[in-house]
Write an enzyme that holds these catalytic residues in place. Sequence first.
Site, short mmCIF file in Angstrom:
data_model
loop_
_atom_site.label_atom_id
_atom_site.label_comp_id
_atom_site.label_asym_id
_atom_site.label_seq_id
_atom_site.Cartn_x
_atom_site.Cartn_y
_atom_site.Cartn_z
N HIS A 171 -11.81 28.23 -11.67
CA HIS A 171 -11.89 26.77 -11.49
C HIS A 171 -13.25 26.38 -10.91
CE1 HIS A 171 -7.83 25.61 -12.25
NE2 HIS A 171 -7.30 26.36 -11.31
N GLY A 223 -0.22 2.71 7.55
CA GLY A 223 -0.30 1.91 8.77
C GLY A 223 0.18 0.48 8.62
N LYS A 224 1.06 0.22 7.65
CA LYS A 224 1.54 -1.15 7.47
C LYS A 224 2.38 -1.60 8.65
CE LYS A 224 3.35 -0.09 3.46
NZ LYS A 224 2.82 1.26 3.28
N THR A 225 3.29 -0.74 9.06
CA THR A 225 4.14 -1.07 10.20
C THR A 225 3.29 -1.28 11.45
OG1 THR A 225 5.72 0.42 9.21
CG2 THR A 225 6.22 -0.36 11.42
N PRO A 262 2.60 4.84 1.15
CA PRO A 262 3.28 5.17 2.40
C PRO A 262 2.32 5.77 3.43
CG PRO A 262 4.40 6.16 0.53
CD PRO A 262 3.14 5.60 0.02
N GLY A 284 0.83 -1.19 0.00
CA GLY A 284 0.00 0.00 0.00
C GLY A 284 0.86 1.24 0.00
N HIS A 335 -8.52 33.49 -10.82
CA HIS A 335 -8.06 32.16 -11.20
C HIS A 335 -8.81 31.08 -10.41
CE1 HIS A 335 -4.76 29.39 -12.58
NE2 HIS A 335 -5.24 28.70 -11.56
N GLU A 336 -8.82 31.26 -9.08
CA GLU A 336 -9.46 30.24 -8.24
C GLU A 336 -10.98 30.21 -8.49
OE1 GLU A 336 -7.84 28.05 -6.60
OE2 GLU A 336 -5.86 28.97 -6.79
N ASP A 386 -1.99 23.12 -12.85
CA ASP A 386 -3.22 22.75 -13.55
C ASP A 386 -2.89 22.10 -14.88
OD1 ASP A 386 -4.38 24.14 -11.51
OD2 ASP A 386 -4.70 25.96 -12.67
P1 ADP Z 1 3.60 2.64 6.73
O1 ADP Z 1 4.41 1.57 7.36
O2 ADP Z 1 2.41 2.13 5.98
O3 ADP Z 1 4.36 3.61 5.90
P2 ADP Z 1 3.14 3.37 9.45
O4 ADP Z 1 2.51 2.14 9.94
O5 ADP Z 1 4.54 3.60 9.82
O6 ADP Z 1 2.97 3.50 7.89
O7 ADP Z 1 2.24 4.59 9.93
C1 ADP Z 1 2.77 5.82 10.25
C2 ADP Z 1 1.92 6.51 11.28
O8 ADP Z 1 0.67 6.87 10.75
C3 ADP Z 1 1.60 5.65 12.47
O9 ADP Z 1 2.57 5.77 13.46
C4 ADP Z 1 0.25 6.16 12.94
O10 ADP Z 1 0.40 7.21 13.84
C5 ADP Z 1 -0.37 6.70 11.69
N1 ADP Z 1 -1.36 5.78 11.10
C6 ADP Z 1 -1.32 5.27 9.85
N2 ADP Z 1 -2.39 4.50 9.61
C7 ADP Z 1 -3.13 4.49 10.71
C8 ADP Z 1 -4.36 3.86 11.08
N3 ADP Z 1 -5.02 3.06 10.23
N4 ADP Z 1 -4.83 4.08 12.32
C9 ADP Z 1 -4.17 4.86 13.18
N5 ADP Z 1 -3.01 5.48 12.89
C10 ADP Z 1 -2.49 5.31 11.68
#
Ligand code: ADP
Length: 603
Positions: free
Chosen positions: A430, A210-212, A207, A205, A426-427, A503
């Site tokens: 749009h 919330g993958k980590t 960046p 997904g 301009h704005e 734009d």
């Molecule tokens: P990734 O690994 O996808 O790049 P991270 O997991 O490091 O992203 O997320 C970075 C920060 O964003 C987290 O520390 C958290 O604070 C916030 N965050 C991201 N997604 C969520 C979520 N679904 N719920 C709550 N916090 C989130």
Amino acid sequence: MNEVKTPKKPLIYYYVIVLLVLMLVNFLAMPWIAQRQIKEVDYNTFISMLEEGEVAQIQLQDQENRLLFTDKERDTVYKTALVGDPDLTERALDAGVSISGEEIQQTDPLLAFLISWVLPIVIFIAIGQYMSKRIMKNAGGPNAMMFGKSNAKVYVKSSEGIKFSDVAGEDEAKENLQEIVDYLHDPKRYQEIGASMPKGILLVGPPGTGKTMLAKAVAGESNVPFFSMSGSEFVEMFVGMGASKVRDLFKQAKEKAPCIVFIDEIDAIGKKRDGQLGGNDEREQTLNQLLTEMDGFEGNTGVIILAATNRPESLDPALTRPGRFDRRVPVELPDLKGREEILKVHARKIKVAEDVDWEKIARMASGASGAELANIVNEAALRAVRDGRRYATQADLEESIEVVIAGYQKKNAILTDQEKWTVAYHETGHALVAAMQTHSAPVQKITIIPRTSGALGYTMQVEEGDHYLMSQAELENRIATLTGGRAAEELIFHSASTGASNDIEQATKLARAMITRYGMSEDFDMVALETVQNQYLGGDASLACSPETAAEIDRQVVSVVKRQHEKALKILEENQDKLHELSKYLYEKETITGEAFMTILER
Ligand code: ADP
């Protein structure tokens, strides 16, 4: 989760200790040993020994007011006080002994050699041995003396570990991972039926989604150790080092099983092996080792590997085949509901006014990732402190959305009057083109306060709901809206400004995509002329056609944009009064909301 830190003892300590010991030996021990070897006698003894021919060498040490001499065999060194004997030279001459400046060896040469050469080496080795033993005990710790050891951070279960409830939205991903948690809790249930868990799960997904966090939550929920390492940490300068780190990581993991190994940014090692010249040998070896290790452990050892990446398409097919990373969990940008939940999760950490309309904030922050939403909440809290408030209000949150997306307001950027009028037209251009095409409020809000990101105005679009398909007409309308800003400038000032560069870029991208990817051209039918790479990182496309076709594509892109530009001009021409009225309002107030916009438009 608590990270288990191993104490670091940098190499420099080792050298300092050895150096200190050496200095002690040389400055204190050596003179002391030397002193012990000298026999002290009185002057009379010296005279009588001299007369009896038992002295071989004499050395005067005026400064220390003493006299050193040796016996005939030169084995023993004697010392006596220098009494200022005027006949000393003569006596020495008579005895046939020379008074030389030559230094008398005070210590046994063998002993001196032992002390100044052998002892330091022994100390050096002893301390080294001691230290490496201690490091072995803290196995896994990062240390400069341990090449090829994985320096994975180890987290152990703790009461404040991240749980699924801390990760808002992402319901599909959580559901998917819940199964892993179940398995780690009660592997028997799965083994009885003969099912084995996937060995690897790939979280893909954009960046900041919330993958980590999800990976940590899996470990937190299932109460198992969690090893975390970034893909780039495997890649070392020396070939073979990364592979040995992989081996070490898996060895540690197997000892701690059941456990979770998390590899962030796995594309750093998992890129396709293309075998081209100048390929990265080290990376390929590391990848090979990873592949081998993943094959190596049985399905039920309880080591589950989670990995995250933004670029799944660049991964080596061997890595994504069943049996390795066989499950792919998409972690997408949150939708409206997800955004609201994420905002609320983060709002628990700060003090907020009770009347905050979270849905409205979520609507305004369309397209924001979880990390950006967390940032928005924090910005709001900071803003509240700056203004001396005890808690963050709706206004703080709304302003911080703009801050996170467009940068801070530039307080002292002074636009000339002409520039300000240009931005206002301009704005409005749009927004007016958009409104006339859809007959609904096109914007949440427009402001024409310069931002630190360089934008002179900022338009917050209306959330269009979760939209998965767009018709050709909608795409064309969007291009017309994008050209609306420039069209308004042309209509009113009969000139163009540089304000439309973004734009133009977006309109071109859309028009090009219509022709090369969506099959919406006049004569190319359903042929893919472009392929997209890095879909999660901006989505660059590369052409896949002959130069003649490329030229034809360019021609058609121009014609699409031109047609929409003309349409926008026509719309603005027909509604010139409204354009003037709205721009004047925006110029004076610097901000216009969607409702105010529609009220003026419908008057
Ligand atoms: P990734 O690994 O996808 O790049 P991270 O997991 O490091 O992203 O997320 C970075 C920060 O964003 C987290 O520390 C958290 O604070 C916030 N965050 C991201 N997604 C969520 C979520 N679904 N719920 C709550 N916090 C989130």
